[in-house]
Design an enzyme around this catalytic site. Structure first.
Site, short mmCIF file in Angstrom:
data_model
loop_
_atom_site.label_atom_id
_atom_site.label_comp_id
_atom_site.label_asym_id
_atom_site.label_seq_id
_atom_site.Cartn_x
_atom_site.Cartn_y
_atom_site.Cartn_z
N TYR A 160 40.82 79.31 20.49
CA TYR A 160 41.95 79.56 19.61
C TYR A 160 41.88 78.65 18.38
O TYR A 160 41.38 79.03 17.34
CB TYR A 160 43.29 79.38 20.36
N CYS A 161 42.38 77.45 18.51
CA CYS A 161 42.54 76.58 17.35
C CYS A 161 41.21 76.04 16.80
O CYS A 161 41.08 75.90 15.59
CB CYS A 161 43.51 75.46 17.67
#
Length: 177
Positions: free
Chosen positions: A108-109
């Site tokens: 994700y990040c």
């Protein structure tokens, strides 16, 4: 090019669910120590949302990592650490033109920040063994954290944008200058 170490989302509740968290945190501690010794700026990123409430114990950066008073902390709500934050301004103020990226969560990040950096013209060194995530599933099939880390390492080893590229280097081989 002036390097900066970007430490993303190494927060209590995030790391509690991530694979190999203790080893990854230890590598990030070493990277932070080496960056500070070399005079390389360190920039921290913290995520918050409905499940990771700003100001809560779970939102705090893990106790093994303590940002120095002069190290900026960027708070974000999106996967990409650049999205709707002042990260570019913070990097510019520190003279940072190239990033060494580590933290959580890989799929994700970290992935979003890697791509966000490249499209903004920042070359990125992804620290191969200093990012992590949790096991997941896709279309009802299990996906392991190790598989997700390996996948991003493969993608980052070939990612190229006009004016910027990424590479993948193990923590022990990262040169911070």
């Amino acid at each position: 090019m002036a390097q900066g170490l970007l430490v993303v989302d190494v927060q209590n509740d995030v790391m509690d669910v991530c694979a190999h968290a203790e080893d990854v945190v230890a590598r990030i501690v070493s990277l932070v120590d080496r960056a500070r010794s070399a005079g390389t700026p360190v920039v921290w990123v913290r995520h918050h949302d409905d499940g990771l409430v700003e100001g809560s114990d779970g939102w705090r950066i893990v106790p093994e990592l303590v940002p120095a008073a002069d190290e900026p902390i960027v708070d974000k709500q999106w996967g990409d650490s650049f999205a709707d934050t002042d990260l570019v301004q913070r990097l510019t103020a520190q003279g940072i033109t190239e990033l060494v990226l580590c933290g959580a969560q890989t799929d994700y990040c970290i992935r979003s920040t890697l791509h966000g950096a490249l499209v903004r013209g920042y070359p990125v060194t992804l620290v191969e063994d200093a990012h992590t995530t949790e096991d997941d599933e896709y279309r009802g099939e299990p996906v392991t954290a190790d598989g997700l880390v390996d996948d991003l390492n493969r993608i980052a080893s070939i990612a190229r944008w006009p004016g910027a590229a990424s590479r993948v280097v193990p923590a022990a081989e990262v040169v911070l200058a």
